[in-house]
Design a protein around this motif. Structure first.
Motif, mmCIF file in Angstrom:
data_model
loop_
_atom_site.group_PDB
_atom_site.id
_atom_site.type_symbol
_atom_site.label_atom_id
_atom_site.label_comp_id
_atom_site.label_asym_id
_atom_site.label_seq_id
_atom_site.Cartn_x
_atom_site.Cartn_y
_atom_site.Cartn_z
ATOM 1 N N UNK A 86 0.850 -1.179 0.000
ATOM 2 C CA UNK A 86 0.000 0.000 0.000
ATOM 3 C C UNK A 86 0.889 1.234 0.000
ATOM 4 N N UNK A 87 0.583 2.165 -0.880
ATOM 5 C CA UNK A 87 1.400 3.368 -1.016
ATOM 6 C C UNK A 87 1.377 4.202 0.260
ATOM 7 N N UNK A 88 2.545 4.746 0.605
ATOM 8 C CA UNK A 88 2.680 5.741 1.669
ATOM 9 C C UNK A 88 3.192 6.989 0.961
ATOM 10 N N UNK A 89 2.298 7.808 0.479
ATOM 11 C CA UNK A 89 2.699 8.956 -0.323
ATOM 12 C C UNK A 89 3.361 8.478 -1.602
ATOM 13 N N UNK A 90 4.352 9.231 -2.071
ATOM 14 C CA UNK A 90 5.044 8.873 -3.301
ATOM 15 C C UNK A 90 6.451 8.343 -3.048
ATOM 16 N N UNK A 91 6.856 8.290 -1.777
ATOM 17 C CA UNK A 91 8.234 7.935 -1.452
ATOM 18 C C UNK A 91 8.419 6.527 -0.911
ATOM 19 N N UNK A 92 7.334 5.912 -0.440
ATOM 20 C CA UNK A 92 7.498 4.613 0.234
ATOM 21 C C UNK A 92 6.243 3.770 0.086
ATOM 22 N N UNK A 93 6.371 2.534 0.524
ATOM 23 C CA UNK A 93 5.256 1.598 0.473
ATOM 24 C C UNK A 93 5.227 0.798 1.776
ATOM 25 N N UNK A 94 4.023 0.508 2.238
ATOM 26 C CA UNK A 94 3.818 -0.362 3.393
ATOM 27 C C UNK A 94 3.572 -1.758 2.854
ATOM 28 N N UNK A 95 4.435 -2.690 3.229
ATOM 29 C CA UNK A 95 4.310 -4.082 2.805
ATOM 30 C C UNK A 95 3.879 -4.915 3.997
ATOM 31 N N UNK A 96 2.868 -5.752 3.794
ATOM 32 C CA UNK A 96 2.397 -6.619 4.876
ATOM 33 C C UNK A 96 2.233 -8.046 4.360
ATOM 34 N N UNK A 97 2.548 -9.003 5.219
ATOM 35 C CA UNK A 97 2.309 -10.417 4.949
ATOM 36 C C UNK A 97 1.153 -10.838 5.838
ATOM 37 N N UNK A 98 0.078 -11.325 5.225
ATOM 38 C CA UNK A 98 -1.120 -11.689 5.982
ATOM 39 C C UNK A 98 -1.452 -13.162 5.786
ATOM 40 N N UNK A 99 -2.080 -13.726 6.787
ATOM 41 C CA UNK A 99 -2.467 -15.134 6.754
ATOM 42 C C UNK A 99 -3.570 -15.355 5.714
ATOM 43 N N UNK A 100 -3.697 -16.583 5.258
ATOM 44 C CA UNK A 100 -4.692 -16.908 4.229
ATOM 45 C C UNK A 100 -6.124 -16.733 4.733
ATOM 46 N N UNK A 101 -6.328 -16.844 6.023
ATOM 47 C CA UNK A 101 -7.678 -16.693 6.592
ATOM 48 C C UNK A 101 -8.010 -15.243 6.950
ATOM 49 N N UNK A 102 -7.137 -14.333 6.611
ATOM 50 C CA UNK A 102 -7.300 -12.922 6.987
ATOM 51 C C UNK A 102 -8.582 -12.333 6.405
ATOM 52 N N UNK A 103 -9.198 -11.474 7.181
ATOM 53 C CA UNK A 103 -10.340 -10.692 6.721
ATOM 54 C C UNK A 103 -9.766 -9.471 6.006
ATOM 55 N N UNK A 104 -9.767 -9.504 4.686
ATOM 56 C CA UNK A 104 -9.072 -8.480 3.915
ATOM 57 C C UNK A 104 -9.618 -7.076 4.135
ATOM 58 N N UNK A 105 -10.910 -6.956 4.375
ATOM 59 C CA UNK A 105 -11.473 -5.635 4.647
ATOM 60 C C UNK A 105 -10.819 -4.984 5.853
ATOM 61 N N UNK A 106 -10.639 -5.750 6.917
ATOM 62 C CA UNK A 106 -9.977 -5.228 8.114
ATOM 63 C C UNK A 106 -8.496 -4.975 7.878
ATOM 64 N N UNK A 107 -7.863 -5.864 7.137
ATOM 65 C CA UNK A 107 -6.437 -5.697 6.837
ATOM 66 C C UNK A 107 -6.231 -4.402 6.047
ATOM 67 N N UNK A 108 -7.033 -4.188 5.002
ATOM 68 C CA UNK A 108 -6.906 -2.975 4.195
ATOM 69 C C UNK A 108 -7.184 -1.727 5.025
ATOM 70 N N UNK A 109 -8.214 -1.776 5.859
ATOM 71 C CA UNK A 109 -8.559 -0.628 6.699
ATOM 72 C C UNK A 109 -7.415 -0.278 7.645
ATOM 73 N N UNK A 110 -6.885 -1.275 8.331
ATOM 74 C CA UNK A 110 -5.800 -1.022 9.284
ATOM 75 C C UNK A 110 -4.507 -0.620 8.580
ATOM 76 N N UNK A 111 -4.259 -1.187 7.406
ATOM 77 C CA UNK A 111 -3.077 -0.777 6.654
ATOM 78 C C UNK A 111 -3.202 0.671 6.193
ATOM 79 N N UNK A 112 -4.386 1.075 5.735
ATOM 80 C CA UNK A 112 -4.592 2.457 5.288
ATOM 81 C C UNK A 112 -4.373 3.420 6.458
ATOM 82 N N UNK A 113 -4.910 3.076 7.624
ATOM 83 C CA UNK A 113 -4.710 3.921 8.804
ATOM 84 C C UNK A 113 -3.226 4.039 9.147
ATOM 85 N N UNK A 114 -2.536 2.916 9.102
ATOM 86 C CA UNK A 114 -1.106 2.926 9.410
ATOM 87 C C UNK A 114 -0.333 3.722 8.367
ATOM 88 N N UNK A 115 -0.667 3.555 7.096
ATOM 89 C CA UNK A 115 0.002 4.311 6.032
ATOM 90 C C UNK A 115 -0.195 5.812 6.248
#
Length: 122
Positions: A86-115
């Motif tokens: 997930x992009x963090x502005x134009x200079x960096x990216x947030x990379x995450x490794x998630x389990x196969x059973x992950x609820x992607x909606x929550x993962x995306x939401x929390x990643x966006x907040x963190x970014x």
């Protein structure tokens, strides 16, 4: 006072604690250098950064060539889980490794907040 890297690591650890399906995460510069990471000992920082840069480059090229606008995120689904960038502005990216059973909606939401929290640190 904590350094920028220490602040980034704090945000990455909070991401993993708030979203247990995320097993590892890192902040990677667009040229493929690790800026901060919260990776388990069996995951190599250099490998994560190189793969992230390759995925980001290819994703940007695809988005541009197919006129999909500026790249926001890239994800790969394998039988054992996900790799999400997930992009963090134009200079960096947030990379995450998630389990196969992950609820992607929550993962995306929390990643966006963190970014959004990380944007002033990169």
């Amino acid at each position: 006072m904590a350094s920028r890297t220490e602040e980034m690591v704090r945000h990455l650890k909070a991401l993993s604690m708030n979203t247990p399906d995320i097993e590892a995460s890192a902040v990677v510069s667009v040229d493929g250098l690790i800026m901060a990471s919260a990776l388990p000992s069996d995951v190599e920082e250099d490998r994560v950064s190189a793969m992230s840069a390759a995925m980001l480059s290819l994703g940007e090229r695809i988005a541009n060539e197919l006129r999909r606008g500026q790249l926001d995120q890239v994800f790969v689904r394998g039988e054992d889980g996900y790799v999400i960038l997930m992009a963090i502005g134009e200079e960096a990216v947030l990379t995450a490794l998630a389990q196969s059973r992950a609820k992607l909606g929550l993962v995306f939401l929390d990643m966006r907040r963190t970014a959004n929290e990380l944007i002033n640190l990169v």
